[in-house]
Design a protein around this motif. Structure first.
Motif, PDB file in Angstrom:
ATOM      1  N   MET A   1       0.842  -1.204   0.000  1.00  0.00           N
ATOM      2  CA  MET A   1       0.000   0.000   0.000  1.00  0.00           C
ATOM      3  C   MET A   1       0.872   1.247   0.000  1.00  0.00           C
ATOM      4  O   MET A   1       1.841   1.336   0.729  1.00  0.00           O
ATOM      5  N   SER A   2       0.501   2.221  -0.838  1.00  0.00           N
ATOM      6  CA  SER A   2       1.255   3.472  -0.841  1.00  0.00           C
ATOM      7  C   SER A   2       0.860   4.310   0.372  1.00  0.00           C
ATOM      8  O   SER A   2      -0.108   4.006   1.067  1.00  0.00           O
ATOM      9  N   GLU A   4      -0.406   7.181   0.338  1.00  0.00           N
ATOM     10  CA  GLU A   4      -1.709   7.810   0.134  1.00  0.00           C
ATOM     11  C   GLU A   4      -2.832   6.838   0.482  1.00  0.00           C
ATOM     12  O   GLU A   4      -3.837   7.217   1.090  1.00  0.00           O
ATOM     13  N   GLN A   5      -2.642   5.558   0.114  1.00  0.00           N
ATOM     14  CA  GLN A   5      -3.688   4.566   0.415  1.00  0.00           C
ATOM     15  C   GLN A   5      -3.847   4.353   1.910  1.00  0.00           C
ATOM     16  O   GLN A   5      -4.962   4.206   2.406  1.00  0.00           O
ATOM     17  N   ASN A   8      -5.744   7.279   3.127  1.00  0.00           N
ATOM     18  CA  ASN A   8      -7.163   7.154   2.776  1.00  0.00           C
ATOM     19  C   ASN A   8      -7.882   6.212   3.733  1.00  0.00           C
ATOM     20  O   ASN A   8      -9.001   6.496   4.186  1.00  0.00           O
ATOM     21  N   ALA A   9      -7.223   5.066   4.015  1.00  0.00           N
ATOM     22  CA  ALA A   9      -7.843   4.084   4.909  1.00  0.00           C
ATOM     23  C   ALA A   9      -8.042   4.690   6.295  1.00  0.00           C
ATOM     24  O   ALA A   9      -9.093   4.478   6.936  1.00  0.00           O
ATOM     25  N   SER A 190     -13.144   6.287  -8.024  1.00  0.00           N
ATOM     26  CA  SER A 190     -11.841   5.653  -8.232  1.00  0.00           C
ATOM     27  C   SER A 190     -11.893   4.724  -9.446  1.00  0.00           C
ATOM     28  O   SER A 190     -10.936   4.633 -10.205  1.00  0.00           O
TER      29      SER A 190
END
Lengths: 327, 306
Positions: A1-2, A4-5, A8-9, A190
């Motif tokens: 996961m980046s 940013e992800q 987001n989570a 998305s």
């Protein structure tokens, strides 16, 4: 996961956990505050499709937000007075059912976005900004001077509209509806960004001539994006009116357009969760600074100025580094 | 409807038009020369009005109030250009929109902080008060007539400034090629500050002049700003001539639409429905005009080809 992800989570988790905590702690005001943030985030997610993916700087999204709000106001006010909207040639009655209101709000704001977009997209750059602003203002003045639905005073609705199986007057249940819609739209967005349409739109932002050379019309791509963007913002408008049980021309004012744009920028342009983070931060600032001073907009202005001048990419850009940059 | 009423409304339309021109001229100059979209131009209009109201309240002199409006708006303009705007010339339009939107928030709330939320009043001086009789027996307020004359005089002055003076030559050269005029030894950033302050002064003058016929309050600048945008879109960005013609068109359309449309609807509707439908449509009329111009000429009447 980046990064940013992960971010987001974490934001999504906060959107679920914080209201649950507020519910357990019996703080209905905090739930309502989060509901407001989630609805404004939805409006921002709509704008972000035009702004982030399409590169269309629309300063007229209050038009769609307001049309959504008035769709709710008109339908619900006819329903509460048992006064049909149209009797001949066929009967159209008002309704208190949320899903029908949403459908009408999405359709009406989509049609408006199609018409405004078709005209405004003939131009670009500064002209586009000014024209979208002007069309938004046109609807604002129309709402003020048209007396049938309250004119300048707006329209009050006595009770929140109904959703099958839920008690919408309970803050946490209404919040669940809003959060579900926000999550669905985020998922849709998305997918949209990764679809052939989204990729072509992205390409049209970066190099319209090349897109045209391979046989795709940038105008059509942008018009579709602008319409989808308007529909989502319209849905947010209907929810916002339902939250307040009130709709007025203020929803259509150019300040509203500016604020929706501010959510997107504070959070991060073209980031999936940019408007969500932006709207949450905006509501938080409004709540904290608004308690300190009546003139909190001065601080907001200074903060916004600093973000634009020195922290490009917004909060997500600063925390998660350069991902899909705006330019 | 009498002919005299109609003539009066034409004059009112002209008056609105020339005041819009003062706003639109600054906007279009700033865009033409620096390529900058400035939402905070309405705040400069408001600053002019507040400076005039404060000075008129303290000294009782309208002329001093006008000077104060010009000076305050020009100073605010120059300051904003030096601190903020100058960093935006190389940014995209989105950044410009947001930064100038932030400036609106700062100026509006700052003014509310200093002057409070209640509107101020700026009185028309005695020597400009009262009506004058124009040829044809039309009674018209002397002050509004003065506004029309001031507006036309400023328009003429601006044309001469741009076409006949050294500064005007530099401005026109700056529109065409900023690197080249910098290479020719002209201080381009100084020129930008002057142009921005000039536009600000015009907006401040308009604010002070209009402030005397309406109340001076926070947020008075933005409706005028948006009308000025409509003017620029119709006239073509960067064109002073377009701004003048666009202003007069918008002023006349707005004023006469409010008069004629309810009248027109009364021919085939009952009176109350006609006046509500007429006024609702009249409020949209200038935007319909703008859309019509856009369909025929997407870059405005006098705009350069995109």
């Amino acid at each position: 996961m980046s990064r940013e992800q992960i971010l987001n989570a974490a934001v999504m988790l906060a959107l679920v956990a914080f209201p649950l905590w507020a519910w357990a702690a019996d703080e209905p005001f905090l739930i309502t505050l989060t509901t407001k943030a989630a609805i404004l985030a939805l409006a921002g997610v709509g704008l972000n499709i035009a702004l982030g993916l399409g590169g269309l700087v629309s300063l007229g999204h209050a038009a769609f937000f307001g049309i959504g709000g008035y769709a709710m106001g008109v339908l619900a006010s006819h329903a509460q007075l048992y006064d049909p909207i149209l009797e001949s040639p066929f009967l159209i009655e008002g309704t208190k059912s949320m899903p029908i209101i949403w459908l009408v709000a999405i359709t009406a704001s989509g049609l408006a976005a199609l018409a405004i977009g078709a005209l405004s997209l003939r131009t670009s750059g500064v002209y586009f900004i000014m024209i979208t602003l002007a069309f938004g203002q046109m609807l604002y003045f129309f709402a003020i001077s048209w007396p049938a639905y309250g004119g300048e005073d707006g329209l009050s609705i006595y009770a929140r509209n109904d959703f099958p199986g839920l008690n919408t007057l309970d803050p946490i249940q209404f919040y669940i509806i809003v959060l579900a819609l926000l999550a669905a739209v985020l998922l849709l967005t998305s997918r949209l960004a990764k679809s052939p349409f989204g990729l072509a739109l992205n390409a049209a932002r970066q190099s319209p001539v090349r897109v045209e050379t391979v046989g795709i019309s940038p105008y059509r791509l942008r018009l579709i994006a602008f319409t989808i963007s308007g529909m989502i913002t319209g849905l947010a408008g209907a929810l916002f009116a339902d939250l307040n049980r009130f709709v007025s021309p203020t929803m259509l004012s150019w300040q509203t357009s500016g604020e929706i744009m501010v959510f997107v920028i504070i959070g991060g342009v073209a980031r999936l969760f940019g408007p969500v983070v932006g709207a949450m931060l905006f509501i938080l600032l409004e709540h904290l600074l608004g308690g300190l001073s009546d003139y909190w907009h001065v601080y907001l202005g200074v903060l916004l100025l600093l973000i634009v001048l020195f922290a490009r990419g917004g909060v997500i850009g600063s925390l998660a580094g350069r991902g899909k940059a705006h330019d | 409807m009498s002919l005299i009423l109609f003539a009066e409304q034409v004059l009112n339309g002209l008056q609105l038009g020339v005041m819009l021109f003062l706003m639109a001229a600054g906007l279009t100059l700033v865009f033409g020369v620096m390529g900058l979209i400035n939402l905070a131009h309405g705040s400069l209009f408001m600053i002019g009005a507040f400076a005039a109201a404060a000075v008129a309240g303290a000294t009782g002199s309208f002329l001093l109030a006008l000077m104060a409006a010009l000076a305050a708006a020009a100073a605010a303009g120059a300051l904003v250009e030096l601190v903020v705007i100058r960093r935006l010339y190389n940014r995209d339009h989105l950044d410009q929109v947001l930064a100038t939107f932030a400036l609106i928030l700062i100026f509006s709330e700052g003014t509310r902080w200093v002057f409070g939320s209640f509107p101020l009043f700026l009185n028309i001086p005695d020597y400009l008060a009262g009506p004058v009789t124009l040829p044809g027996g039309i009674q018209y307020p002397f002050y509004r007539l003065t506004l029309i004359l001031i507006g036309l005089a400023v328009a003429l002055g601006l044309f001469l400034l741009i076409s006949r003076t050294r500064l005007g030559i530099q401005i026109r050269a700056g529109e065409n090629d900023r690197e080249m005029i910098a290479a020719l030894g002209i201080n381009i950033s100084g020129l930008y500050t002057i142009v921005f302050a000039l536009g600000a002064a015009l907006a401040g003058l308009a604010g002070a002049l209009v402030g005397a016929i309406q109340s001076v309050q926070v947020g008075m600048g933005e409706p005028v700003l948006i009308l000025a945008f409509v003017v620029i879109v119709i006239g073509g960005i960067g064109s002073i001539k377009g701004a003048l013609i666009g202003s007069i068109l918008v002023g006349l359309t707005d004023t006469l639409g409010g008069l004629l449309l309810p009248e027109l609807f009364r021919q085939f509707m009952d009176s109350s429905a006609a006046s509500s439908a007429g006024s609702a449509l009249a409020s949209m009329l200038i935007y319909i005009l703008m859309a019509a111009v856009l369909i025929v000429r997407p870059t405005g009447l006098f705009g350069a080809k995109a």
